[in-house]
Write a protein that holds these residues in place. Structure first.
Motif, short mmCIF file in Angstrom:
data_model
loop_
_atom_site.label_atom_id
_atom_site.label_comp_id
_atom_site.label_asym_id
_atom_site.label_seq_id
_atom_site.Cartn_x
_atom_site.Cartn_y
_atom_site.Cartn_z
N ASP A 166 6.83 -43.01 36.51
CA ASP A 166 6.30 -42.04 37.60
C ASP A 166 7.03 -41.91 38.66
OD1 ASP A 166 5.75 -44.45 38.39
OD2 ASP A 166 3.92 -43.92 39.60
N ARG A 167 8.18 -42.69 39.01
CA ARG A 167 9.11 -42.72 40.14
C ARG A 167 10.50 -42.95 39.56
NH1 ARG A 167 6.71 -46.84 44.18
NH2 ARG A 167 7.66 -45.41 45.88
N LEU A 183 9.77 -45.90 29.43
CA LEU A 183 9.68 -47.20 29.55
C LEU A 183 9.37 -48.04 28.46
CD1 LEU A 183 8.95 -47.04 33.50
CD2 LEU A 183 11.12 -47.20 32.57
N ILE A 184 8.18 -47.73 28.33
CA ILE A 184 7.71 -48.33 26.82
C ILE A 184 7.35 -47.24 25.75
CG2 ILE A 184 6.17 -49.89 25.89
CD1 ILE A 184 5.23 -50.46 28.84
N ALA A 216 1.67 -51.96 35.14
CA ALA A 216 1.15 -52.20 36.47
C ALA A 216 1.92 -51.27 37.47
CB ALA A 216 1.00 -53.64 36.84
N THR A 217 3.16 -51.42 37.27
CA THR A 217 4.29 -50.71 38.11
C THR A 217 4.04 -49.05 38.10
OG1 THR A 217 5.80 -52.41 37.82
CG2 THR A 217 6.69 -50.36 38.52
N VAL A 218 3.68 -48.67 37.05
CA VAL A 218 3.73 -46.99 36.95
C VAL A 218 2.38 -46.82 36.91
CG1 VAL A 218 5.78 -47.20 35.38
CG2 VAL A 218 3.45 -47.02 34.22
N GLY A 219 1.32 -47.58 37.40
CA GLY A 219 0.01 -47.14 37.79
C GLY A 219 -0.98 -46.85 36.62
N VAL A 259 5.07 -53.75 33.51
CA VAL A 259 5.55 -52.01 33.42
C VAL A 259 4.22 -51.16 33.68
CG1 VAL A 259 6.75 -50.30 32.41
CG2 VAL A 259 7.67 -52.67 32.18
N PHE A 272 13.12 -45.76 39.27
CA PHE A 272 13.28 -47.16 39.18
C PHE A 272 14.45 -47.95 39.52
CE2 PHE A 272 9.16 -48.01 37.40
CZ PHE A 272 9.14 -49.14 36.79
#
Lengths: 397, 397
Positions: free
Chosen positions: B40-41, B144-145, B160-163, B158, B43
């Protein structure tokens, strides 16, 4: 700074017991058995028919008889019946108790039955064939599952068979996972430019779930008095605290100082490894504190390398070390143990570890591309394709 | 009778889709991802300080300057500040956004700070060091996945990181596991001499739990009308029915006939293998029926060899085949694929499979002594120590 080996020894020398609890057997998969499971009866408990067919007295066959009048049927689950005339036979079903006065089973494939007469069509019959003899697999009182076994589907079947509807297992530690770092916001929030979302605590929750440990999470702001009062309470309420962040050289890395003030004895701080170097480990009478560095790969590898073996030893199980064959030349100069991310594959009975390219300990997304770390020792700098090293796999079915 | 390979092909050609559901990300471990996860942003989302220390403008250092007045502190989680005088520096913390007008970070280990002046003690400084550059690990929009990934702790971080607090995963099949056989009593009961306790259904429940599939269980008595009416209902309510028992040649092995009457199309019955030969497999429009033979080892190995790959393919994942090196000579004459129980160990990157001695397909307790099956093909009778074959492991952390 101590070595990985020294650090691991210190961790393994401070294991803890969490006690024993009794739980329903069907909930016990993944847990560590804390009693011996013995056979409540012989295994099998009776001379068990292992093929559908007919049961005869072998003497009659030996004397040349091939046609046997069917006297009755012995079904699985029925009380044992008797063969009254040794020149006759009884039809028998897999799982049934062998009828009295019979000692050999001939499968339907080798028999033709017409008008109530079973005629055996082959000559190669041996006495006692197709019977799973009472007690062959085990005698009443035999140990079927040893204490300290990790329970899997295989053990579940045995527990059911011996009637262990409740089973004693190691209690799991009560674990609190704490993140620090004022740059962190919640998963549901939209971070500002200088912020990122919390992720390490959730990775740790999932890594502990693999061990069937449920855990709680908290976030504490980088403020010494708040850290102190919250951690003081956690130390009283939990067996283990896992931290991510605030153990390095930063101005706001308050954890080592706070632990000290709260009487948590430091067992070591900093290990000669990459990633994960600033790892802090300590304890008080009732609680262990694993304070991992905040970089995602550091937290991840340290949980696998230190917390996992500590847990295994605490609950009484031995885990065999796994090794794999390095699939590329690797050069790593610093005098540190190097935990390198690799992708595993199985080829001709060999486990192959192919390094994946990551961008250091902050590169969370690289964990997705790999499925293990290979542990390269600090006593050399050049590691050749074909050499064998210990691995720490982190995916499994 | 068909071969294991043919049977497996038929099973894999009748895969099924169960749909997609959205669940909380922290509950998604072990589930199969059914969406692409993108960044989403960038990395990292900003030029991220990766060491505690000071940030400078490299030009000053290059021009020979070694002492820098500390202008301020950039903490992790604080808004970006600026260096106003390029001859000064800013103290920076790991995880912080790099201050404006700086481009190089020198770690505290290589600096001494006295009276507000930071003096750099080494000469080996390179421009942009100790900065994890914005977008280095990934750009906004990067995948990313990948879809169809099995979610593990690595993916949780991952997500969690992208919300992604909720995530789309493959729905699990609705599974009913049925035992038959009048010799069976409950786990809590005391069996009579000719009875045994139910165990296969619980083994199957646990084997499915490894796949994160929850299932229900039932027992049906060996009575045709009762079997018919109960199975008719199960066929309507479930995606998959697993049976254990009543598919061989016994007088009370009613299942194949009952399936036929209920319009379940037989795809095969009997496979050239030991154990597990009488396996019956069929389907109707909405439901698959895996009817395993009732011997415990037969049920166990068939679930691993057929149901597992069927499930994996149904939810869209590929599982790599694993192989191991046979550690003893084995002779097996029948023209059948032989699933032999083995104990695995890892030695120098080799996976070694040591056969354990069991007493045939009824020897439930032998499953506890092993941790995999090695699959010996039917085209030869003598298997030598050192030869490599496919394995099906059934334990894992």
């Amino acid at each position: 700074m101590i070595s990985v080996k020294e650090a691991k020894n210190i961790v393994l020398n401070s294991v803890q017991e969490f006690g024993v609890e009794e739980i329903p057997f069907l909930k016990s998969v993944g847990r560590i058995l804390k009693e011996e499971i013995t056979a409540d009866r012989d295994f099998p408990p009776f001379n068990r028919v292992s093929m559908d067919g007919i049961a005869i007295d072998y003497t009659a066959f030996k004397n040349g008889q091939r046609a046997f009048k069917v006297e009755g049927i012995q079904a699985a689950g029925s009380q044992q019946i008797s063969l009254y005339n040794s020149a006759n036979c009884i039809e028998v079903m897999t799982g049934a108790i062998l009828p009295k006065n019979t000692n050999t089973v001939i499968r339907y494939e080798d028999v033709s039955i017409k008008n109530g007469i079973a005629t055996i069509s082959i000559n190669a019959i041996t006495e006692a064939q197709n019977i799973h003899a009472k007690g062959k697999d085990g005698k009443v009182g035999d140990v079927l599952i040893k204490q300290n076994t990790k329970i899997s589907a295989a053990e579940i079947g045995v527990l059911a068979t011996v009637g262990k509807s409740f089973v004693k297992v190691a209690k799991q530690p009560k674990v609190m996972i704490v993140s620090t770092g004022d740059e962190l916001v919640g998963v549901d929030e939209i971070p500002l430019e200088h912020q990122i979302r919390r992720s390490n605590v959730f990775t740790l929750v999932s890594l502990l779930e693999r061990l069937h440990i449920s855990s709680e999470t908290a976030h504490i702001t980088d403020d010494k008095p708040i850290l102190k009062s919250k951690i003081e309470r956690f130390l009283q309420e939990y067996d283990v605290l896992l931290f991510s962040g605030a153990v390095s050289k930063g101005k706001f890395d308050f954890l080592p100082e706070v632990f000290d003030k709260l009487g948590v004895k430091k067992l070591f701080h900093k290990v000669a490894q990459r990633p994960g170097k600033p790892f802090w480990f300590g304890e008080n009478e009732s609680c262990k504190v694993f304070a991992f560095p905040g970089n995602p790969i550091s937290t991840f590898v340290n949980c696998l390398e230190y917390f996992y073996p500590w847990y295994y030893k605490s609950v009484g199980i031995k885990v065999e070390e796994e090794t794999a064959i390095l699939n590329a030349d690797v050069s790593f100069k610093p005098n540190l143990t190097y935990f390198l991310q690799v992708k595993l594959s199985s080829r001709f009975g060999h486990l192959i570890a192919t390094p994946i390219s990551g961008n250091g300990s902050g590169d969370l997304a690289s964990l997705v591309k790999a499925d293990a770390f290979i542990q390269l020792p600090n006593d050399k700098a050049d590691f050749k394709k074909g050499e064998v090293f210990k691995i720490i796999p982190y995916r499994s079915f």
